[in-house]
Write a protein that holds these residues in place. Structure first.
Motif, PDB file in Angstrom:
ATOM      1  N   GLY A  48       0.815  -1.206   0.000  1.00 43.77           N
ATOM      2  CA  GLY A  48       0.000   0.000   0.000  1.00 43.77           C
ATOM      3  C   GLY A  48       0.846   1.252   0.000  1.00 43.77           C
ATOM      4  N   ALA A  49       0.201   2.391  -0.220  1.00 45.17           N
ATOM      5  CA  ALA A  49       0.895   3.669  -0.344  1.00 45.17           C
ATOM      6  C   ALA A  49       1.646   4.054   0.922  1.00 45.17           C
ATOM      7  N   GLY A  50       1.166   3.603   2.093  1.00 47.12           N
ATOM      8  CA  GLY A  50       1.815   3.957   3.354  1.00 47.12           C
ATOM      9  C   GLY A  50       3.273   3.527   3.428  1.00 47.12           C
ATOM     10  N   ARG A  51       3.639   2.509   2.646  1.00 46.66           N
ATOM     11  CA  ARG A  51       5.042   2.065   2.630  1.00 46.66           C
ATOM     12  C   ARG A  51       5.984   3.181   2.156  1.00 46.66           C
ATOM     13  N   LEU A  52       5.457   4.098   1.360  1.00 46.60           N
ATOM     14  CA  LEU A  52       6.320   5.140   0.815  1.00 46.60           C
ATOM     15  C   LEU A  52       6.722   6.167   1.869  1.00 46.60           C
ATOM     16  N   PHE A  53       5.961   6.257   2.964  1.00 44.24           N
ATOM     17  CA  PHE A  53       6.402   7.154   4.035  1.00 44.24           C
ATOM     18  C   PHE A  53       7.663   6.608   4.697  1.00 44.24           C
ATOM     19  N   THR A  54       7.630   5.360   5.118  1.00 43.19           N
ATOM     20  CA  THR A  54       8.783   4.814   5.838  1.00 43.19           C
ATOM     21  C   THR A  54       9.996   4.637   4.931  1.00 43.19           C
ATOM     22  N   VAL A  55       9.775   4.264   3.661  1.00 46.02           N
ATOM     23  CA  VAL A  55      10.925   4.039   2.788  1.00 46.02           C
ATOM     24  C   VAL A  55      11.630   5.351   2.447  1.00 46.02           C
ATOM     25  N   TRP A  56      10.908   6.481   2.542  1.00 50.62           N
ATOM     26  CA  TRP A  56      11.543   7.777   2.307  1.00 50.62           C
ATOM     27  C   TRP A  56      11.826   8.547   3.596  1.00 50.62           C
ATOM     28  N   PHE A  57      11.481   7.996   4.733  1.00 50.63           N
ATOM     29  CA  PHE A  57      11.766   8.663   6.007  1.00 50.63           C
ATOM     30  C   PHE A  57      13.044   8.124   6.639  1.00 50.63           C
ATOM     31  N   SER A 254      -2.579  10.198  -5.237  1.00 46.45           N
ATOM     32  CA  SER A 254      -2.482  11.322  -4.309  1.00 46.45           C
ATOM     33  C   SER A 254      -1.938  10.860  -2.960  1.00 46.45           C
ATOM     34  N   ARG A 255      -2.330   9.673  -2.527  1.00 43.50           N
ATOM     35  CA  ARG A 255      -1.822   9.157  -1.250  1.00 43.50           C
ATOM     36  C   ARG A 255      -0.344   8.780  -1.381  1.00 43.50           C
ATOM     37  N   MET A 256       0.032   8.183  -2.499  1.00 45.13           N
ATOM     38  CA  MET A 256       1.441   7.882  -2.728  1.00 45.13           C
ATOM     39  C   MET A 256       2.277   9.157  -2.669  1.00 45.13           C
ATOM     40  N   PHE A 257       1.801  10.181  -3.372  1.00 42.11           N
ATOM     41  CA  PHE A 257       2.521  11.460  -3.404  1.00 42.11           C
ATOM     42  C   PHE A 257       2.641  12.038  -1.999  1.00 42.11           C
ATOM     43  N   GLY A 258       1.533  12.051  -1.270  1.00 40.70           N
ATOM     44  CA  GLY A 258       1.540  12.629   0.069  1.00 40.70           C
ATOM     45  C   GLY A 258       2.441  11.887   1.033  1.00 40.70           C
ATOM     46  N   CYS A 259       2.409  10.558   0.996  1.00 42.23           N
ATOM     47  CA  CYS A 259       3.251   9.764   1.900  1.00 42.23           C
ATOM     48  C   CYS A 259       4.729   9.964   1.599  1.00 42.23           C
ATOM     49  N   ALA A 260       5.084   9.954   0.311  1.00 44.29           N
ATOM     50  CA  ALA A 260       6.487  10.150  -0.064  1.00 44.29           C
ATOM     51  C   ALA A 260       6.951  11.550   0.312  1.00 44.29           C
ATOM     52  N   LEU A 261       6.140  12.561   0.024  1.00 45.25           N
ATOM     53  CA  LEU A 261       6.520  13.944   0.326  1.00 45.25           C
ATOM     54  C   LEU A 261       6.710  14.137   1.824  1.00 45.25           C
ATOM     55  N   ALA A 262       5.796  13.608   2.621  1.00 47.29           N
ATOM     56  CA  ALA A 262       5.901  13.750   4.073  1.00 47.29           C
ATOM     57  C   ALA A 262       7.159  13.065   4.597  1.00 47.29           C
ATOM     58  N   GLY A 263       7.439  11.856   4.113  1.00 47.49           N
ATOM     59  CA  GLY A 263       8.637  11.158   4.567  1.00 47.49           C
ATOM     60  C   GLY A 263       9.903  11.912   4.252  1.00 47.49           C
ATOM     61  N   LEU A 264       9.996  12.442   3.041  1.00 49.71           N
ATOM     62  CA  LEU A 264      11.191  13.182   2.630  1.00 49.71           C
ATOM     63  C   LEU A 264      11.365  14.479   3.420  1.00 49.71           C
ATOM     64  N   VAL A 265      10.314  15.277   3.473  1.00 47.52           N
ATOM     65  CA  VAL A 265      10.437  16.603   4.091  1.00 47.52           C
ATOM     66  C   VAL A 265      10.665  16.498   5.596  1.00 47.52           C
ATOM     67  N   LEU A 266       9.875  15.679   6.281  1.00 49.96           N
ATOM     68  CA  LEU A 266      10.011  15.578   7.731  1.00 49.96           C
ATOM     69  C   LEU A 266      11.397  15.071   8.142  1.00 49.96           C
ATOM     70  N   SER A 267      11.905  14.073   7.440  1.00 46.04           N
ATOM     71  CA  SER A 267      13.201  13.507   7.823  1.00 46.04           C
ATOM     72  C   SER A 267      14.343  14.466   7.519  1.00 46.04           C
ATOM     73  N   PHE A 268      14.358  15.032   6.330  1.00 44.64           N
ATOM     74  CA  PHE A 268      15.472  15.905   5.958  1.00 44.64           C
ATOM     75  C   PHE A 268      15.491  17.184   6.787  1.00 44.64           C
ATOM     76  N   VAL A 269      14.333  17.771   7.015  1.00 44.16           N
ATOM     77  CA  VAL A 269      14.301  18.994   7.826  1.00 44.16           C
ATOM     78  C   VAL A 269      14.730  18.688   9.254  1.00 44.16           C
ATOM     79  N   ALA A 270      14.303  17.552   9.792  1.00 43.89           N
ATOM     80  CA  ALA A 270      14.652  17.204  11.172  1.00 43.89           C
ATOM     81  C   ALA A 270      16.162  17.066  11.357  1.00 43.89           C
ATOM     82  N   VAL A 271      16.812  16.301  10.463  1.00 44.93           N
ATOM     83  CA  VAL A 271      18.250  16.071  10.667  1.00 44.93           C
ATOM     84  C   VAL A 271      19.072  17.318  10.372  1.00 44.93           C
ATOM     85  N   GLN A 272      18.651  18.122   9.400  1.00 47.89           N
ATOM     86  CA  GLN A 272      19.411  19.343   9.117  1.00 47.89           C
ATOM     87  C   GLN A 272      19.206  20.390  10.212  1.00 47.89           C
TER      88      GLN A 272
END
Length: 479
Positions: A48-57, A254-272
């Motif tokens: 499911g689309a939710g996998r894209l959050f963790t794989v990009w986080f 739309s869910r795939m896009f949202g999950c991937a975007l959230a994983g990328l942005v939240l993780s990168f902003v947090a570590v930087q």
């Protein structure tokens, strides 16, 4: 029709034994994935689309991201300004990555194999760059992960790197499902570890509230910081659909896009943000900085282990995508063997980066491995849009798409022209372009490359749509 045997596919005669192979059948199937760049059939899709959050986080919770965050402070920016630049750059780079990731479920294909639609046989140009980039990222991330493992176990640096590379290579060999399962678990483990590091930063480490640069120099430093952040999130774009190609075609885009975007942005902003916050204690040797920050004992050991595991998570993805890029080049290696080769080649590059000025070499490699990506993204997006107009709402059939006439020269000319247009705007330790120098170090090269590629490629490609519809229809009928 197998893609290995159509125009614009992999070279004839290579055979499905190399580019096809065993596929995972369900979540948790951790047997070796032998499947290469052949599209995944619909009846073998799952998840499911939710996998894209963790794989990009999870793969972005690395000390590479933390170290990148410290750069804003070294350029003289205050915390608020640098963090704003990081957020803007990360979001701009993550948008195309999340968008391209939705193509995996629609086609069953990885990102570089899909680039054959736009580039035809000249796909070897971006495929070669992607293969080199995956090895370079192995080094950028393995530098810190190997150091952390060496400090944790009392090993020499080179041996820590060697063990790390062996582990990530093994995961790259196992393939798609192993990568996804690992990132699901590591989302919680690494999230806890980096939260612990952030908590310790609260104790005695103060934010930088004032800039040491003003006027044009401050603006230039902010743009450079934003561009470096952009380079991190955009660097995943050539990998994007590699990790969604097993998702069913009916998965919500739309869910795939949202999950991937959230994983990328939240993780990168947090570590930087963490790097910006702790710039005074997180020096070049960031594994050492973590140990000093967390102290000894179990807590310090857990922090170093988290740094090593984070590198393992990220580099496993580099090696997996590197194996697909190698096959797109036409290399007749089974996908697992190609992943192992990518991991092995990252080892000497880590040693080279560690041997001298780590800061300069780190920043140079980080920027140079990404300068080609904006032009690539622009070209594949324009081609996808053009083909969508021809399909007029029909589902994507890769065999039909690749059977259409492939014009390899225009995309390559646009690709090279975009890079050339960006050169005067680049700012690295090896080269500072005249425009970047005039702009107080502001690096606008990524934006320039993207716009230049659009300007050079979109007009002829869209003219082909208007003038070539009839011939494309005849081609479809023949197929």
């Amino acid at each position: 029709m197998p893609l290995a045997h159509v125009p614009g596919g992999v070279p004839a005669g290579t055979g499905p034994d190399v580019f096809d192979g065993r596929m995972p059948s369900a979540p948790g199937d951790l047997r070796v994935e032998g499947h290469g760049i052949e599209p995944v059939p619909e009846n073998r899709r799952y998840g499911g689309a939710g996998r894209l959050f963790t794989v990009w986080f999870a793969p972005n919770l690395t000390m590479t991201g933390v170290f990148t965050g410290t750069i804003g402070g070294t350029l003289g920016l205050d915390f608020a300004t640098a963090l704003t630049a990081v957020v803007v750059g990360t979001l701009v780079g993550a948008l195309p990555t999340a968008c391209l990731g939705t193509w995996g479920s629609r086609t069953g294909a990885g990102q570089l194999p899909l680039a054959r639609l736009a580039f035809g046989r000249s796909v070897t140009v971006p495929a070669l760059l992607q293969w080199f980039s995956s090895i370079a990222w192995d080094a950028l991330i393995g530098l810190f992960g190997g150091d952390a493992l060496a400090q944790l176990c009392g090993w020499p640096f080179w041996f820590g790197v060697l063990v790390l590379m062996a582990g990530q290579g093994a995961l790259g060999v196992l393939g798609y499902e192993a990568v996804h399962r690992l990132q699901t678990v590591m989302t919680f483990v690494l999230g806890t570890a980096f939260a612990l590091i952030a908590w310790r930063l609260l104790d005695g480490v103060h934010l930088t509230t004032s800039s040491t640069v003003t006027g044009g120099d401050r603006a230039g430093a902010a743009v450079l910081t934003s561009t470096i952040a952009l380079s991190l999130s955009l660097s995943w774009a050539p990998y994007a659909s590699d990790f969604s190609r097993y998702l069913p075609s009916g998965t919500s885009r739309s869910r795939m896009f949202g999950c991937a975007l959230a994983g990328l942005v939240l993780s990168f902003v947090a570590v930087q943000a963490l790097g910006l916050w702790g710039a005074s204690v997180l020096t070049d040797q960031t594994a050492g900085g973590v140990r000093r920050l967390l102290g000894g004992g179990v807590v310090g050991g857990f922090g170093l282990l988290a740094v090593a595991l984070a590198a393992l998570c990220s580099n496993a993805m580099n090696d997996y995508s590197g194996s697909l890029a190698a096959q797109t080049l036409g290399v007749r290696l089974p996908r697992p063997a190609a992943a192992a080769v990518a991991a092995a080649l990252g080892f000497p590059l880590v040693l080279w980066m560690h041997a001298a000025d780590t800061t300069a070499r780190f920043q140079n490699v980080l920027l140079f491995v990404g300068y080609w990506i904006p032009g690539f993204v622009a070209i594949v997006v324009v081609d996808w849009f053009a083909r969508s107009r021809l399909r007029d709402g029909d589902t994507v059939d890769l065999a039909v798409e690749l059977a259409r006439p492939q014009a390899g020269l225009p995309p390559v000319l646009a690709f090279v022209g975009a890079f050339a247009a960006a050169v005067p705007f680049m700012d690295t330790g090896l080269y500072v372009g005249p425009v970047a120098r005039a702009l107080h170090g502001a690096d606008l090269s990524y934006y320039v490359a993207f716009v230049a590629a659009l300007a050079l490629y979109a007009p002829p490609r869209l003219r082909r749509v208007r003038s070539g519809t009839a011939s494309d229809v005849r081609t479809e009928s023949a197929v």
